[in-house]
Design a protein around this motif. Structure first.
Motif, PDB file in Angstrom:
ATOM      1  N   UNK A 117      29.085 -23.468 102.662  1.00  0.00           N
ATOM      2  CA  UNK A 117      27.919 -23.192 101.817  1.00  0.00           C
ATOM      3  C   UNK A 117      27.652 -21.681 101.823  1.00  0.00           C
ATOM      4  N   UNK A 118      27.687 -21.088 103.021  1.00  0.00           N
ATOM      5  CA  UNK A 118      27.499 -19.644 103.133  1.00  0.00           C
ATOM      6  C   UNK A 118      28.533 -18.893 102.309  1.00  0.00           C
ATOM      7  N   UNK A 119      29.758 -19.385 102.373  1.00  0.00           N
ATOM      8  CA  UNK A 119      30.861 -18.753 101.653  1.00  0.00           C
ATOM      9  C   UNK A 119      30.610 -18.772 100.141  1.00  0.00           C
ATOM     10  N   UNK A 120      30.103 -19.900  99.629  1.00  0.00           N
ATOM     11  CA  UNK A 120      29.877 -19.983  98.192  1.00  0.00           C
ATOM     12  C   UNK A 120      28.654 -19.163  97.771  1.00  0.00           C
ATOM     13  N   UNK A 121      27.611 -19.190  98.627  1.00  0.00           N
ATOM     14  CA  UNK A 121      26.437 -18.374  98.294  1.00  0.00           C
ATOM     15  C   UNK A 121      26.832 -16.895  98.264  1.00  0.00           C
ATOM     16  N   UNK A 122      27.816 -16.535  99.099  1.00  0.00           N
ATOM     17  CA  UNK A 122      28.266 -15.143  99.126  1.00  0.00           C
ATOM     18  C   UNK A 122      28.700 -14.686  97.728  1.00  0.00           C
ATOM     19  N   UNK A 123      29.390 -15.553  96.997  1.00  0.00           N
ATOM     20  CA  UNK A 123      29.848 -15.150  95.664  1.00  0.00           C
ATOM     21  C   UNK A 123      28.684 -15.019  94.694  1.00  0.00           C
ATOM     22  N   UNK A 124      27.668 -15.858  94.900  1.00  0.00           N
ATOM     23  CA  UNK A 124      26.457 -15.754  94.094  1.00  0.00           C
ATOM     24  C   UNK A 124      25.759 -14.417  94.419  1.00  0.00           C
ATOM     25  N   UNK A 125      25.728 -14.095  95.713  1.00  0.00           N
ATOM     26  CA  UNK A 125      25.073 -12.862  96.157  1.00  0.00           C
ATOM     27  C   UNK A 125      25.786 -11.640  95.595  1.00  0.00           C
ATOM     28  N   UNK A 126      27.062 -11.788  95.322  1.00  0.00           N
ATOM     29  CA  UNK A 126      27.821 -10.681  94.758  1.00  0.00           C
ATOM     30  C   UNK A 126      27.285 -10.330  93.368  1.00  0.00           C
ATOM     31  N   UNK A 127      26.957 -11.368  92.571  1.00  0.00           N
ATOM     32  CA  UNK A 127      26.476 -11.119  91.217  1.00  0.00           C
ATOM     33  C   UNK A 127      24.997 -10.798  91.189  1.00  0.00           C
ATOM     34  N   UNK A 128      24.263 -11.502  92.041  1.00  0.00           N
ATOM     35  CA  UNK A 128      22.814 -11.365  92.000  1.00  0.00           C
ATOM     36  C   UNK A 128      22.265 -11.299  93.424  1.00  0.00           C
ATOM     37  N   UNK A 129      22.433 -10.137  94.063  1.00  0.00           N
ATOM     38  CA  UNK A 129      22.114 -10.063  95.490  1.00  0.00           C
ATOM     39  C   UNK A 129      20.647 -10.244  95.811  1.00  0.00           C
ATOM     40  N   UNK A 130      19.755 -10.100  94.810  1.00  0.00           N
ATOM     41  CA  UNK A 130      18.335 -10.237  95.115  1.00  0.00           C
ATOM     42  C   UNK A 130      17.744 -11.522  94.551  1.00  0.00           C
ATOM     43  N   UNK A 131      18.617 -12.424  94.118  1.00  0.00           N
ATOM     44  CA  UNK A 131      18.144 -13.699  93.585  1.00  0.00           C
ATOM     45  C   UNK A 131      17.634 -14.595  94.699  1.00  0.00           C
ATOM     46  N   UNK A 141      18.429 -17.661  95.521  1.00  0.00           N
ATOM     47  CA  UNK A 141      19.459 -18.350  96.300  1.00  0.00           C
ATOM     48  C   UNK A 141      20.041 -17.422  97.359  1.00  0.00           C
ATOM     49  N   UNK A 142      20.294 -16.174  96.959  1.00  0.00           N
ATOM     50  CA  UNK A 142      20.881 -15.227  97.902  1.00  0.00           C
ATOM     51  C   UNK A 142      19.928 -14.943  99.050  1.00  0.00           C
ATOM     52  N   UNK A 143      18.639 -14.775  98.717  1.00  0.00           N
ATOM     53  CA  UNK A 143      17.668 -14.462  99.774  1.00  0.00           C
ATOM     54  C   UNK A 143      17.547 -15.630 100.737  1.00  0.00           C
ATOM     55  N   UNK A 144      17.374 -16.841 100.171  1.00  0.00           N
ATOM     56  CA  UNK A 144      17.231 -18.016 101.039  1.00  0.00           C
ATOM     57  C   UNK A 144      18.501 -18.211 101.870  1.00  0.00           C
ATOM     58  N   UNK A 145      19.645 -18.109 101.192  1.00  0.00           N
ATOM     59  CA  UNK A 145      20.916 -18.297 101.902  1.00  0.00           C
ATOM     60  C   UNK A 145      21.079 -17.312 103.036  1.00  0.00           C
ATOM     61  N   UNK A 183      24.178 -19.625 107.596  1.00  0.00           N
ATOM     62  CA  UNK A 183      24.849 -18.935 106.491  1.00  0.00           C
ATOM     63  C   UNK A 183      24.645 -17.424 106.572  1.00  0.00           C
ATOM     64  N   UNK A 184      23.639 -16.987 107.336  1.00  0.00           N
ATOM     65  CA  UNK A 184      23.263 -15.570 107.372  1.00  0.00           C
ATOM     66  C   UNK A 184      24.435 -14.611 107.519  1.00  0.00           C
ATOM     67  N   UNK A 185      25.298 -14.810 108.549  1.00  0.00           N
ATOM     68  CA  UNK A 185      26.304 -13.769 108.788  1.00  0.00           C
ATOM     69  C   UNK A 185      27.150 -13.495 107.557  1.00  0.00           C
ATOM     70  N   UNK A 186      27.451 -14.546 106.796  1.00  0.00           N
ATOM     71  CA  UNK A 186      28.346 -14.376 105.648  1.00  0.00           C
ATOM     72  C   UNK A 186      27.584 -13.782 104.461  1.00  0.00           C
ATOM     73  N   UNK A 187      26.376 -14.330 104.192  1.00  0.00           N
ATOM     74  CA  UNK A 187      25.653 -13.944 102.981  1.00  0.00           C
ATOM     75  C   UNK A 187      24.973 -12.583 103.153  1.00  0.00           C
ATOM     76  N   UNK A 188      24.307 -12.407 104.325  1.00  0.00           N
ATOM     77  CA  UNK A 188      23.488 -11.212 104.495  1.00  0.00           C
ATOM     78  C   UNK A 188      24.324  -9.942 104.458  1.00  0.00           C
TER      79      UNK A 188
END
Lengths: 434, 306
Positions: A345-359, A361-365, A371-376
């Motif tokens: 899940x963290x891995x997939x949110x990471x790709x979302x964070x790439x496009x929209x890092x302040x969205x 989903x990215x913030x919650x993730x 998931x923090x280490x991967x997304x943050x």
């Protein structure tokens, strides 16, 4: 708890593994494999874009076709002399991908051109043809309107967006969003890969001690918690060693790449480069500094190490508990799945964070500790993450680590001495309650 | 003075109570046998003494200290499930295990060298365990147990899976260690194997210590109520004997436990009527017989024999 015992275990885990063939091979082969993978992906996309499409043009205006061949000499073919029936047959037999009949009405704007095709080519082809036609028709109309050169130039001018970034200190710098996105993704990916890779290594290491039956000899000298911490520390040190080797090599290669690329460039190419630079004016075609790596903030590297370590600690304890609960590697499947779910899940949110890092989903993730280490880390690399979010995520991860460590130590201390069969969930709950 | 003192320990795993209210003492310089069938709770008791498991209640003291990480290094323990790191070199492995028991690196290295020499295994130092034969790795396992020179040794089912040569060697080592004043505890379910070695015993059955004490005394208490008979001829007379229990029966040998104070002369007469007697000997019962009488029909009160 004795630090002396923990260090002895740590040293053994580290020393026996770092000298093993498996470690040396993995250290060399993983980057080679990744470069090969990236190479293949790039190769495929290059090879793919070369697909030839043939579009027949029946040009009743006699001015549009020459303009089209200027844009793309290979794509368009002059079919003006071929009757329309034959054209249809050619499309049906897939000799050509499609045809367009152009007449005066199209230039005056009274009618829209029609693209007749067999359906092949996809959206990309349609877009290309559309923009090509728009361009030639516009240019032809401009020519007929007898506008001045100045106006023509206005139409020819292309606009690119130059990216500038204003730092907190008020300095204006070249924006490196593109580069930092790559860095952020790479860091997230490294943490993702390390957690699953080294986690698996810990699980195997625990199972190995159980199946070798050495565990009881060790348990008569060392407390389970000391053994667990030593193991996590030893393999963690191994992970850091491997990362250091890779990153040093990468930076070394990066620094060498510029000069090496210059060496291989023929004078001809350099001239082309220079010409392109002048001709392109505002276009960002080729930056002379393209081969040098922009500087990475020291703070980012420190965050990377913090998130890497915390992520490793949270998961390695769980992976060790998993190893102690099962009797053979084949039995790890039923537990592996629930552990891997949050990592993915963290891995997939990471790709979302790439496009929209302040969205949202990215913030919650990035605040969910699993998931923090991967997304943050990806967010931090790309955007300015408010400090409260970073601080909160670190606190949450520390709390989670204490929790998983406590649970894992309980499971581990019972699990390592139960041979014969793998524990089920019910038994795990019982071990935790004991 | 008791080197190991076990007092009223209990241990349950879920619904099964593995050890129930067990107490025994092991005097210094003795070989102590923990005997009983498989699943009697011997290994659990041994793990508690080694501080691998913690008793639910009761206390265990080693040299007067409550069991803890410190007491662990006073003990050399060879578990029933033996094993070593397969991919580690013999020398490194022995040094590591001795270090875990509190030796410095230099001491551990010296001891490892000494014992490898002693077992004529000097050139195994750089070999991986995986390369060694089973008999060879058993020797390494002994060294791992004794290298840190403790004064208490615990062997759980030491003879299971040993080849005859290593089995003999282990017996010699155990006796040598005892003669140097060390204390040895071992467990086994093959009682006849250890009869000659044990000074003290504790019989386990279903988690309880059913009989304990000095082996000589126990045997004497049982009295010479057993007959060892060697004969040739028709063995069916054995089945006709009443009020006896026959152990260790083979084609020309039987161990006959006489119950209810029957006259042994009558048994001899019956035997002579049916077969040629080579040997007829009145002896103390074997450990197996003692165990069967204890947990079986005779129901002897353990306290009587303490």
């Amino acid at each position: 708890m004795s630090l002396h015992q923990i260090l002895l275990v740590l040293k053994r885990e580290y020393m026996t593994r770092i000298r093993s063939k498996a470690f040396i091979l993995a250290t060399i082969l993983i980057p080679v494999g990744m470069i090969a993978f990236i190479g293949i992906v790039i190769g495929i996309s290059v090879w793919d874009s070369d697909t030839d499409r043939t579009i027949g043009i029946v040009d009743q205006t006699e001015v549009l076709y020459p303009r089209l061949t200027e844009i793309s000499p290979e794509r368009y073919e002059d079919f003006s002399k071929i009757p329309q029936d034959s054209l249809r047959a050619l499309v049906q037999e897939q000799e050509v991908d499609g045809y367009v009949i152009l007449n005066e009405d199209h230039i005056t704007g009274n009618a829209n051109p029609e693209f007749v095709s067999g359906g092949s080519g996809g959206l990309g082809l349609q877009q290309t043809i559309k923009s090509d036609l728009r361009e030639v028709i516009r240019n032809e109309r401009l020519a007929r309107a007898n506008v001045s050169d100045d106006v023509q130039k206005i139409y020819e001018s292309q606009i690119t967006l130059e990216m500038r970034k204003l730092t907190k200190e008020g300095k204006e710098t070249d924006s490196d969003t593109g580069f930092m996105t790559v860095v952020g993704l790479a860091m997230g990916f490294i943490i993702f890969g390390s957690i699953s890779g080294y986690g698996g290594l810990i699980t195997r290491s625990v199972i190995e001690e159980k199946t070798n039956r050495i565990i009881e000899v060790i348990a008569s000298s060392v407390k389970p918690i000391e053994l667990l911490l030593g193991k996590m520390g030893g393999i963690g040190a191994l992970a850091l060693t491997q990362l250091t080797i890779w990153i040093t090599t990468l930076i070394g290669l990066g620094m060498a790449a510029g000069p090496v690329a210059q060496m291989f460039m023929t004078p001809d190419m350099k001239e082309n480069l220079a010409n392109a630079d002048q001709a392109a004016q505002a276009s960002p075609a080729l930056d002379p500094e393209i081969f040098s790596i922009p500087p990475i903030d020291a703070s980012l590297i420190i965050y990377f190490i913090i998130f890497f370590l915390l992520g490793y600690l949270i998961y390695s304890a769980i992976f060790a508990a998993l190893g102690s609960a099962v009797d053979s590697e084949a039995d790890t499947q039923q537990y592996m799945f629930p552990i891997m779910v949050p990592i993915f899940i963290g891995y997939f949110i990471m790709f979302r964070a790439m496009e929209n890092p302040d969205g949202m989903l990215s913030i919650v993730g990035s605040l969910i500790p699993f998931c923090t280490p991967i997304v943050m880390i990806t967010r931090i690399a790309i955007t300015d993450v408010p400090f409260w979010q970073i601080g909160l995520s670190i606190l949450l991860m520390i709390g989670t680590f204490i929790g998983t460590m406590w649970l894992s130590a309980k499971i581990y201390s019972v699990g390592i001495l139960s041979y014969g069969k793998s524990a089920n969930w019910k038994e795990l709950m019982k071990w935790i309650k004991e | 003075m008791a080197v190991i003192e076990v007092q009223n320990i209990n241990k349950s795993f879920g619904d099964t109570q593995a050890v129930r209210d067990v107490s025994f003492e092991i005097p210094k310089g003795r070989i102590f046998g923990l005997l009983g069938p498989n699943g009697a709770g011997k290994t659990t008791a041994i793990r508690i003494i080694n501080h691998i498991l913690i008793a639910d209640s009761g206390t265990v003291t080693i040299n007067g200290m409550k069991v803890s990480s410190e007491t662990q290094s006073m003990i050399g323990y060879m578990p029933e499930e033996r094993g070593l790191y397969k991919k580690m070199k013999v020398g490194e492995q022995l040094i590591y295990l001795a270090q875990l028991k509190g030796l410095s690196h230099a001491e551990a290295k010296e001891k490892t060298r000494y014992w490898l020499d002693r077992f004529e295994a000097t050139d195994w130092y750089h070999k991986e365990i995986g390369e060694l034969s089973k008999g060879m790795s058993q020797k390494i396992q002994f060294i791992a147990t004794i290298a840190h020179n403790p004064d208490i040794y615990i062997f759980d089912e030491p003879f299971s899976g040993l080849d005859p040569i290593n089995s003999e060697m282990l017996k010699e080592i155990v006796i040598e260690l005892r003669d140097k004043g060390n204390t040895i505890l071992f467990s086994t379910h093959r009682m006849e194997q250890v009869e000659q070695m044990c000074d003290e015993i504790c019989l386990f059955n279903k988690g309880r210590a059913v009989l304990k004490g000095n082996l000589r005394n126990i045997k004497q208490k049982f009295g010479k109520n057993t007959i060892n008979i060697e004969f040739e001829g028709d063995a069916s007379f054995l089945d006709k004997l009443e009020d006896v229990r026959i152990n260790n029966r083979s084609t020309n040998f039987a161990e006959i436990r006489v119950l209810n104070g029957q006259h042994m002369q009558d048994i001899l007469k019956t035997a002579m009527d049916h077969a040629e007697i080579y040997k007829f000997e009145r002896v103390e019962p074997s450990l197996t017989e003692i165990f069967i009488s204890t947990v079986g029909e005779d129901n002897i009160n353990p306290n009587e024999l303490g």
